[in-house]
Design a protein around this motif. Structure first.
Motif, short mmCIF file in Angstrom:
data_model
loop_
_atom_site.label_atom_id
_atom_site.label_comp_id
_atom_site.label_asym_id
_atom_site.label_seq_id
_atom_site.Cartn_x
_atom_site.Cartn_y
_atom_site.Cartn_z
N LEU A 204 0.86 -1.16 0.20
CA LEU A 204 -0.05 0.15 -0.09
C LEU A 204 0.87 1.19 -0.06
O LEU A 204 0.64 2.09 -0.64
N LEU A 205 1.89 1.08 0.82
CA LEU A 205 2.73 2.46 0.94
C LEU A 205 3.40 2.55 -0.33
O LEU A 205 3.75 3.63 -1.02
N GLU A 206 3.95 1.51 -1.07
CA GLU A 206 4.62 1.60 -2.07
C GLU A 206 3.98 2.00 -3.49
O GLU A 206 4.23 2.97 -4.19
N LEU A 207 2.72 1.73 -3.41
CA LEU A 207 1.79 2.04 -4.70
C LEU A 207 1.53 3.56 -4.30
O LEU A 207 0.96 4.17 -5.53
N GLY A 208 1.29 3.98 -3.29
CA GLY A 208 1.13 5.40 -3.07
C GLY A 208 -0.25 6.03 -2.83
O GLY A 208 -0.35 7.00 -2.37
N PRO A 209 -1.44 5.30 -3.00
CA PRO A 209 -2.90 5.92 -2.83
C PRO A 209 -2.92 6.26 -1.49
O PRO A 209 -2.62 5.39 -0.62
N ARG A 210 -3.62 7.38 -1.05
CA ARG A 210 -3.84 7.64 0.29
C ARG A 210 -5.61 8.15 0.36
O ARG A 210 -6.09 8.18 -0.63
N PHE A 211 -6.08 7.74 1.59
CA PHE A 211 -7.59 7.93 1.54
C PHE A 211 -7.76 9.58 1.44
O PHE A 211 -7.10 10.17 2.02
N SER A 212 -8.76 9.91 0.65
CA SER A 212 -8.88 11.38 0.43
C SER A 212 -9.98 11.96 1.09
O SER A 212 -10.81 11.17 2.00
N PRO A 213 -10.00 13.24 1.57
CA PRO A 213 -11.04 13.95 2.49
C PRO A 213 -12.24 13.70 1.63
O PRO A 213 -12.51 13.49 0.41
N GLY A 214 -13.38 14.11 2.37
CA GLY A 214 -14.66 13.84 1.86
C GLY A 214 -15.36 12.72 1.60
O GLY A 214 -14.95 11.75 2.42
N TYR A 215 -16.55 12.57 1.20
CA TYR A 215 -17.32 11.22 0.94
C TYR A 215 -16.56 10.28 0.04
O TYR A 215 -15.64 10.59 -0.89
N TYR A 216 -17.04 9.15 0.40
CA TYR A 216 -16.44 7.91 -0.61
C TYR A 216 -14.84 7.98 -0.71
O TYR A 216 -14.31 7.66 -1.84
N GLU A 217 -14.30 8.10 0.35
CA GLU A 217 -12.92 8.35 0.59
C GLU A 217 -12.08 7.03 0.36
O GLU A 217 -10.80 7.04 -0.26
N ASP A 218 -12.72 5.85 0.13
CA ASP A 218 -11.96 4.72 -0.05
C ASP A 218 -11.98 4.35 -1.53
O ASP A 218 -11.21 3.23 -2.11
N LEU A 219 -12.70 4.98 -2.38
CA LEU A 219 -12.61 4.37 -3.70
C LEU A 219 -11.42 4.41 -4.50
O LEU A 219 -11.07 3.51 -5.24
N ASN A 220 -10.69 5.36 -4.30
CA ASN A 220 -9.52 5.90 -5.04
C ASN A 220 -8.41 5.10 -4.54
O ASN A 220 -7.18 5.08 -4.98
N VAL A 221 -8.60 4.11 -3.44
CA VAL A 221 -7.68 3.39 -2.73
C VAL A 221 -7.90 2.01 -2.91
O VAL A 221 -7.07 1.33 -3.80
N THR A 222 -9.10 1.48 -2.88
CA THR A 222 -9.49 0.13 -2.97
C THR A 222 -9.20 -0.23 -4.65
O THR A 222 -8.69 -1.58 -4.89
N PHE A 223 -9.94 0.18 -5.45
CA PHE A 223 -9.79 -0.05 -6.87
C PHE A 223 -8.41 -0.06 -7.61
O PHE A 223 -7.93 -1.06 -7.92
N PRO A 224 -7.53 0.79 -7.09
CA PRO A 224 -6.17 0.69 -7.73
C PRO A 224 -5.28 -0.52 -6.82
O PRO A 224 -4.48 -1.18 -7.57
N LEU A 225 -5.70 -0.82 -5.68
CA LEU A 225 -4.90 -1.97 -4.85
C LEU A 225 -5.29 -3.20 -5.73
O LEU A 225 -4.43 -4.13 -5.84
N LEU A 226 -6.48 -3.50 -5.96
CA LEU A 226 -6.84 -4.86 -6.75
C LEU A 226 -6.23 -4.71 -8.09
O LEU A 226 -5.73 -5.60 -8.41
N MET A 227 -6.33 -3.77 -8.69
CA MET A 227 -5.87 -3.73 -10.41
C MET A 227 -4.33 -3.85 -10.38
O MET A 227 -3.70 -4.43 -11.32
#
Length: 758
Positions: A204-227
């Motif tokens: 997770l740290l090497e790939l780099g995505p961080r949880f964002s402020p605001g609603y639906y904050e995990d979308l931009n983390v979980t999908f890149p991790l899977l892909m």
């Protein structure tokens, strides 16, 4: 956020349940051992749920874990609960933030503090299924994936468990132990959340995505991790229970912040732009995003009607820009129509199509609905015939100065409502209070107290037109709460036992209860009084409705806090307690697993062996009729006495079992409390409890009748050990009982002032 913002000394706004260690667990040095799994739990306004969440994770048999709870400046008692639990389990570390930063940033902070090989992000109102943490640890050790995806179930507010609709993706077809996303792209169709994914921390740290402020904050983390993962693994087991609360869910409330979803969608596609190997997933991700956005738009409780056209326009712009070349619309004809209208930006036709589909769905259900309404209508017709007057009065103006009081299902003038009534006469004399009292109890109403009998025309007029309603139980289901009316639930005891929705897990205690009706009545509450932090925690969980919690103590306990020796002497004389005798008040609770009232010990033997020095005052639970005890020199039946507060002040000691009276009696600093717990395990398993009274009692605990007699014969309730136990109990459960609770209630409810206090 700069690291220095999170490293400052942490401020606190909440009350502690009890004093923790000199150095808070959150500030203790990191342990030298290296955990396999770090579970990160951001915490905010979940005092009714966080204890179960953490208990479910902190499985005693689960070695190799640490739990990092981030108190995101929660305004309730979450911080105190976290400190209490951390003091009892070194695997739990707590960080208290000095300002609220939101779920995404709190998760990032927890990630920075984590030491485990893997991280699991938990929502603090959810919980792990029994044995789930051990199952996750075993799978991680066996497969060492980059991401482990676990199955989940939803738990609805009424206790119903709903399987994951996407559960088929775990087993159809059977998955290998590890795989890549390209080999099984349907993994991207599993619930788009962080809490159903256990992630290798370094990945997770090497790939780099961080949880964002605001609603639906995990979308931009979980999908890149899977892909991007080289090794994915699926655990076909329900490990996570997603609690779908009736209220308090951020993403299930109307707000313009739902527009945050577009920033999260853009981050997903920007990741794919920067990673050429993700091209095969673009079509699937496009459909996932469009489906998610349309779900937000079509839910009535998400986007304000005035904002829906704008939201649709934003989605049209996104669709035109991000739709992959040659993309084919999935699904049936309706979905194809939606996609075409979306591409055209045609919101009005789109809305008409959605409305038409809803109308057809309702039409199909109409025959069944008509039958239900017909049956209901016949019953209502009979009721309305007798309540026409009430309906007419509902159309009349509200009397801004009228207050309706009631207690114990109209048994008389008593408890917290009575204390508020008396203080309102002093501080808000412009208000007129009328009590609802059933005919058989009217004789106990004090002189000068206005009262009405239920069902009378004056009762119906008061119920229709009063501004305020104050009760320690509940008003009938048929009562209509008009806009502008204010309902106050005072409760009538600290909930040692499970209450409200918590009772659903205990069929013996829940027998005959209609929980939907119970919660519908609780939906009328504007204010709910709490006597202590334990109560606040239990009320939030048992009655998950939208009310203001008044943490002010119990108004009825003002008398106990202010009791004088002169008052005590007067009350003892009125009760006929001879001078020099020790009066022991026996006040047991109700037991659902038993039929009727029977003392839990041999009263005659107790009185005989203690001798003439003692007199036992028998006070059964109010569920039972008065006058079924006995009266003599050593045993007095006081079940018919109108005031339990009088009995507390007049007595020298309390003998109880699991009755909430012990929490009130503890306000009397110099009075011993003895708990007879000879059926504790049975009561705990049949009724359910919020607190183990045998582990931290308010004094002496007797497990048998012999122990009970021996305790009084030796004077144990008055010794130093009992005094210290009572002091600790009082500090924990009577923090707001300072003699001014009724004043705080009147000032907040009737005068609109800041109540102060707790």
């Amino acid at each position: 956020m700069p690291p220095t913002d999170l490293d400052r000394p942490q401020g606190r706004r909440h009350l502690r349940l009890h004093q923790g260690p000199a150095m808070p667990p959150s500030e203790q040095p990191a342990r030298p051992d290296h955990p396999l799994l770090s579970v990160i739990v951001p915490v905010y306004e979940v005092e009714g749920y966080v204890r179960r969440c953490l208990e479910s994770i902190l499985d005693p048999a689960a070695a190799g874990i640490e739990v990092i709870a981030v108190d995101d400046r929660s305004p309730d008692h979450c911080g105190a609960i976290l400190d209490e639990m951390a003091a009892a389990d070194p695997r739990l570390r707590v960080r208290h933030l000095d300002r609220n930063v939101g779920l995404g940033r709190a998760r990032n902070l927890g990630l920075d503090l984590a030491a485990g090989d893997y991280v699991w992000f938990f929502d603090s109102d959810d919980y792990a299924e029994e044995g789930a943490v051990r199952a996750v640890l075993d799978r991680l050790a066996a497969t060492r994936p980059d991401v482990l995806v676990v199955d989940h179930e939803r738990e609805l507010w009424d206790g119903e468990r709903v399987p994951n609709a996407g559960g088929r993706h775990f087993r159809d077809p059977p998955a290998p132990e590890t795989f890549r996303c390209a080999e099984r792209p349907d993994v991207l169709r599993i619930m788009m959340a962080a809490w159903n994914k256990v992630i290798r921390r370094e990945y997770l740290l090497e790939l780099g995505p961080r949880f964002s402020p605001g609603y639906y904050e995990d979308l931009n983390v979980t999908f890149p991790l899977l892909m991007a993962a080289e090794r994915l693994s699926l655990l076909d087991r329900v490990c996570y229970v997603y609690r779908q609360r009736r209220s308090g869910g951020i993403t299930r409330s109307a707000s313009r912040r739902h527009f945050d979803a577009f920033d999260q969608y853009e981050r997903i596609f920007a990741f794919m732009d920067a990673h050429p190997g993700t091209e095969p997933f673009r079509g699937l991700m496009f459909d996932r995003v469009i489906g998610h956005a349309l779900m937000i738009l079509e839910k009535d409780d998400r986007i304000y009607p005035s904002d829906r056209a704008e939201f649709f326009g934003r989605l049209t712009e996104f669709s035109r820009r991000r739709r992959p070349a040659g993309h084919a619309v999935p699904g049936g004809r309706l979905k194809a129509v939606k996609y075409r209208l979306l591409e055209r930006g045609a919101y009005a036709p789109y809305r008409a199509a959605v409305t038409l589909v809803d109308a057809r769905r309702r039409a199909k259900a109409l025959p069944r609905t008509a039958v239900r309404f017909a049956r209901h209508g016949r019953r209502m017709a009979r009721r309305l015939l007798g309540r026409l007057y009430y309906r007419v009065q509902l159309r009349m103006p509200i009397d801004e100065n009228l207050v309706v009081y009631a207690a114990y299902w109209y048994r008389g003038v008593a408890c917290n409502p009575a204390a508020i009534y008396e203080k309102a006469a002093e501080l808000a004399p412009h208000l007129h209070g009328v009590w609802v009292v059933k005919p058989g109890a009217a004789g106990s109403v004090p002189d000068g107290v206005d009262h009405v009998a239920p069902g009378t025309l004056r009762y119906l007029r008061a119920m229709a037109r009063a501004k305020y309603f104050v009760n320690n139980v509940t008003f009938p289901n048929a009562i209509v709460k008009r806009p502008g009316q204010v309902h106050v639930m005072t409760q009538h005891g600290t909930p040692l036992k499970k209450m409200g929705l918590d009772q659903m897990a205990f069929p013996v205690g829940a027998k005959g209860l209609d929980f939907k009706a119970q919660i519908a009545r609780a939906d009328r509450w504007d204010f709910l009084l709490s006597s202590n932090p334990l109560s606040s925690e239990a009320w939030r969980r048992g009655f998950p409705c939208d009310y203001e919690m008044l943490e002010i103590g119990y108004p009825r306990n003002d008398r106990l806090a202010d009791a004088t020796s002169a008052e005590r002497t007067r009350l003892r004389a009125g009760l006929g307690i001879p001078a020099g005798k020790k009066a022991v008040l026996y006040a047991p609770t109700h037991r659902e697993y038993r039929d009727g009232y029977r003392p839990m010990f041999d009263v005659e033997r107790f009185a005989r062996e203690l001798g003439d020095e003692y007199v036992l005052l028998l006070r059964p639970h109010y569920y039972y009729p008065a006058g079924d005890g006995q009266d003599g020199e050593r045993v007095r039946d006081v079940s018919g006495h109108p005031s339990v507060e009088d009995l507390c002040i007049a007595s020298d000691a309390l003998l109880t079992d699991y009755s909430s009276i012990m929490f009130d009696y503890a306000v009397l600093e110099d009075r011993p409390i003895v708990v007879l717990a000879n059926d504790w395990e049975t009561y705990r398993l049949t009724r359910g409890v919020n607190f183990d009274i045998t582990a931290a009692p308010p004094g002496v605990v007797a497990r048998t009748e012999n122990e009970l007699v021996e305790a009084f014969r030796t004077g144990a309730p008055w010794d130093d050990t009992a005094v210290k136990a009572r002091a600790a109990f009082r500090a924990r459960f009577c923090p707001w009982d300072d003699g001014h609770a009724a004043e705080r209630a009147v000032r907040r409810i009737f005068l609109g002032e800041d109540p102060g206090g707790g």
